[in-house]
Design a protein around this motif. Structure first.
Motif, mmCIF file in Angstrom:
data_model
loop_
_atom_site.group_PDB
_atom_site.id
_atom_site.type_symbol
_atom_site.label_atom_id
_atom_site.label_comp_id
_atom_site.label_asym_id
_atom_site.label_seq_id
_atom_site.Cartn_x
_atom_site.Cartn_y
_atom_site.Cartn_z
ATOM 1 N N PRO A 201 3.826 -66.408 36.574
ATOM 2 C CA PRO A 201 4.282 -66.757 35.409
ATOM 3 C C PRO A 201 4.671 -65.722 34.364
ATOM 4 O O PRO A 201 4.568 -64.623 34.893
ATOM 5 C CB PRO A 201 2.356 -66.920 34.998
ATOM 6 N N ASP A 202 5.036 -66.100 33.351
ATOM 7 C CA ASP A 202 5.559 -65.285 32.314
ATOM 8 C C ASP A 202 4.071 -64.922 31.541
ATOM 9 O O ASP A 202 3.472 -65.992 31.064
ATOM 10 C CB ASP A 202 6.498 -65.764 31.301
ATOM 11 N N ARG A 203 3.897 -63.608 31.183
ATOM 12 C CA ARG A 203 2.676 -63.454 30.398
ATOM 13 C C ARG A 203 2.841 -63.856 29.057
ATOM 14 O O ARG A 203 3.947 -64.194 28.319
ATOM 15 C CB ARG A 203 2.463 -62.031 30.322
ATOM 16 N N ALA B 194 4.307 -67.384 22.433
ATOM 17 C CA ALA B 194 2.959 -67.372 21.888
ATOM 18 C C ALA B 194 3.035 -66.466 20.511
ATOM 19 O O ALA B 194 3.692 -65.554 20.581
ATOM 20 C CB ALA B 194 2.124 -66.795 22.836
ATOM 21 N N GLU B 195 2.336 -67.028 19.485
ATOM 22 C CA GLU B 195 2.365 -66.163 18.287
ATOM 23 C C GLU B 195 0.977 -65.892 17.921
ATOM 24 O O GLU B 195 -0.160 -66.267 18.649
ATOM 25 C CB GLU B 195 2.952 -67.059 17.057
ATOM 26 N N GLY B 196 0.750 -64.963 16.880
ATOM 27 C CA GLY B 196 -0.668 -64.757 16.532
ATOM 28 C C GLY B 196 -1.209 -63.306 17.626
ATOM 29 O O GLY B 196 -0.519 -62.674 18.058
ATOM 30 N N ARG B 197 -2.655 -63.262 17.437
ATOM 31 C CA ARG B 197 -3.241 -62.233 18.253
ATOM 32 C C ARG B 197 -3.133 -62.362 19.935
ATOM 33 O O ARG B 197 -3.950 -63.401 20.194
ATOM 34 C CB ARG B 197 -4.473 -61.993 17.728
ATOM 35 N N LEU B 198 -2.330 -61.690 20.436
ATOM 36 C CA LEU B 198 -2.315 -61.949 21.960
ATOM 37 C C LEU B 198 -3.154 -60.895 22.691
ATOM 38 O O LEU B 198 -2.915 -59.967 23.307
ATOM 39 C CB LEU B 198 -1.069 -62.010 22.636
ATOM 40 N N ASP B 199 -4.582 -61.251 22.360
ATOM 41 C CA ASP B 199 -5.558 -60.564 23.186
ATOM 42 C C ASP B 199 -5.859 -60.945 24.395
ATOM 43 O O ASP B 199 -5.285 -61.794 25.154
ATOM 44 C CB ASP B 199 -6.726 -60.559 22.115
ATOM 45 N N ARG C 119 -1.804 -49.663 15.655
ATOM 46 C CA ARG C 119 -0.193 -49.436 15.164
ATOM 47 C C ARG C 119 0.280 -51.192 15.229
ATOM 48 O O ARG C 119 1.186 -51.170 14.509
ATOM 49 C CB ARG C 119 0.682 -48.917 16.245
ATOM 50 N N ILE C 120 0.165 -51.940 16.136
ATOM 51 C CA ILE C 120 0.341 -53.126 16.494
ATOM 52 C C ILE C 120 0.014 -54.066 15.007
ATOM 53 O O ILE C 120 0.726 -54.801 14.437
ATOM 54 C CB ILE C 120 -0.476 -54.012 17.465
ATOM 55 N N LEU D 16 1.236 -56.449 24.684
ATOM 56 C CA LEU D 16 0.741 -55.089 25.202
ATOM 57 C C LEU D 16 -0.820 -55.048 24.947
ATOM 58 O O LEU D 16 -1.500 -54.091 25.428
ATOM 59 C CB LEU D 16 1.238 -53.946 25.217
ATOM 60 N N ARG D 17 -1.392 -55.858 23.908
ATOM 61 C CA ARG D 17 -2.792 -55.750 23.214
ATOM 62 C C ARG D 17 -3.721 -56.160 24.621
ATOM 63 O O ARG D 17 -4.616 -55.481 24.782
ATOM 64 C CB ARG D 17 -2.965 -56.678 22.261
ATOM 65 N N ALA D 18 -3.279 -57.121 25.332
ATOM 66 C CA ALA D 18 -4.234 -57.541 26.263
ATOM 67 C C ALA D 18 -4.184 -56.414 27.363
ATOM 68 O O ALA D 18 -5.299 -56.415 27.900
ATOM 69 C CB ALA D 18 -3.907 -58.896 27.107
#
Length: 269
Positions: A59-61, A69-74, A142-143, A183-185
């Motif tokens: 998969p593509d992350r 995907a938008e928003g908070r990618l946690d 920072r994000i 990269l938050r996840a």
């Protein structure tokens, strides 16, 4: 042909499927920071393992490639994407993580995904938990502040300096740092994994076979991390595999992946 799976969060995850049409043991390649499913080493690994009879899902992350995907990618959102891919392709399999994809894979197993085993390539989990937590807190700050270039620089601050210099010299640098939101996840999973290894909590959370691997030419911290995982997770084997500079040799790693996937029975969950 691109396949699509929709998560419980409504995210559409794009993935490639390699392998026999009639199924077979399954592996999902979980990328680390910045990787896309079409990258040469990933695609070659998948093809070689597929030729040996393993079904490989790549998969593509979220927030990368065709997994828009938008928003908070946690982290929890990322894991729901992996759950959707597994559900679309038989429901269970081995997760094969690269770098921070290892800690995401560990977290996925702890969250109850139908994981038959974990194949980990150079999991960066040797640092003290408090140090990792501080680094991730600043990354997320920072994000959240929209300081995306600074966030990307921060994410890479402990990597060899020539890696960051090369990235900044590339015409793709604006695209690279725009993608730091994905990269938050990675950061959250590393914070969770290092804390769980340090406290020993992972021993109660992850109960599947684990193969922790590192390259023949690598950083000492990667060897230390593999041994740390083995100390905490009793079903862990550690193995050196041909590779250098945090990248595996595709043919050698595909052989290891094939053997490990075949050795893992269906999930007991």
């Amino acid at each position: 042909m691109t396949e699509l799976a929709t998560s419980t969060r409504g995210d559409r995850v794009a993935y490639d499927r390699y392998g026999p049409a009639d199924g077979g043991p399954t592996a999902v390649l979980v990328a680390g920071a910045g990787s896309l499913r079409g990258d040469d080493g990933i695609a070659t690994t998948a093809r070689v393992a597929a030729d040996a009879g393993v079904t490989v899902l790549v998969p593509d992350r979220l927030g990368r490639g065709e997994s828009a995907a938008e928003g908070r990618l946690d982290l929890d959102r990322e894991v729901e994407g992996l759950r959707a891919v597994l559900a679309a392709e038989g429901g269970h399999g081995v997760l094969c993580g690269h770098s921070s994809g290892c800690s995401i894979s560990l977290y996925a197993a702890a969250q109850g995904l139908a994981v038959d085993g974990l194949l980990l390539w150079e999991a960066p989990v040797a640092a003290p938990a408090s140090q990792t937590a501080g680094w991730v807190d600043e990354l997320e700050r920072r994000i959240d502040a929209g300081e995306l270039e600074a966030a990307q620089e921060w994410y890479m601050k402990d990597m060899p300096p020539e890696w960051l210099a090369g990235a900044k010299a590339s015409p793709a640098w604006p695209v690279i740092y725009a993608g730091v939101v994905s990269l938050r996840a990675d950061g959250q999973s590393l914070r969770w994994a290092t804390a769980g290894l340090e406290s020993g909590a992972l021993r109660e959370q992850v109960d599947v076979p684990v193969l922790a691997t590192y390259g023949t030419s690598t950083f000492p911290a990667m060897v230390e991390a593999a041994e740390r995982i083995r100390t905490v997770l009793p079903q862990t084997e550690v193995r050196e595999v041909s590779g250098a500079h945090h990248v595996w040799d595709a043919t050698a790693f595909a052989s290891v992946l094939t053997g490990f996937v075949r050795s893992c029975g269906p999930t007991r969950r």
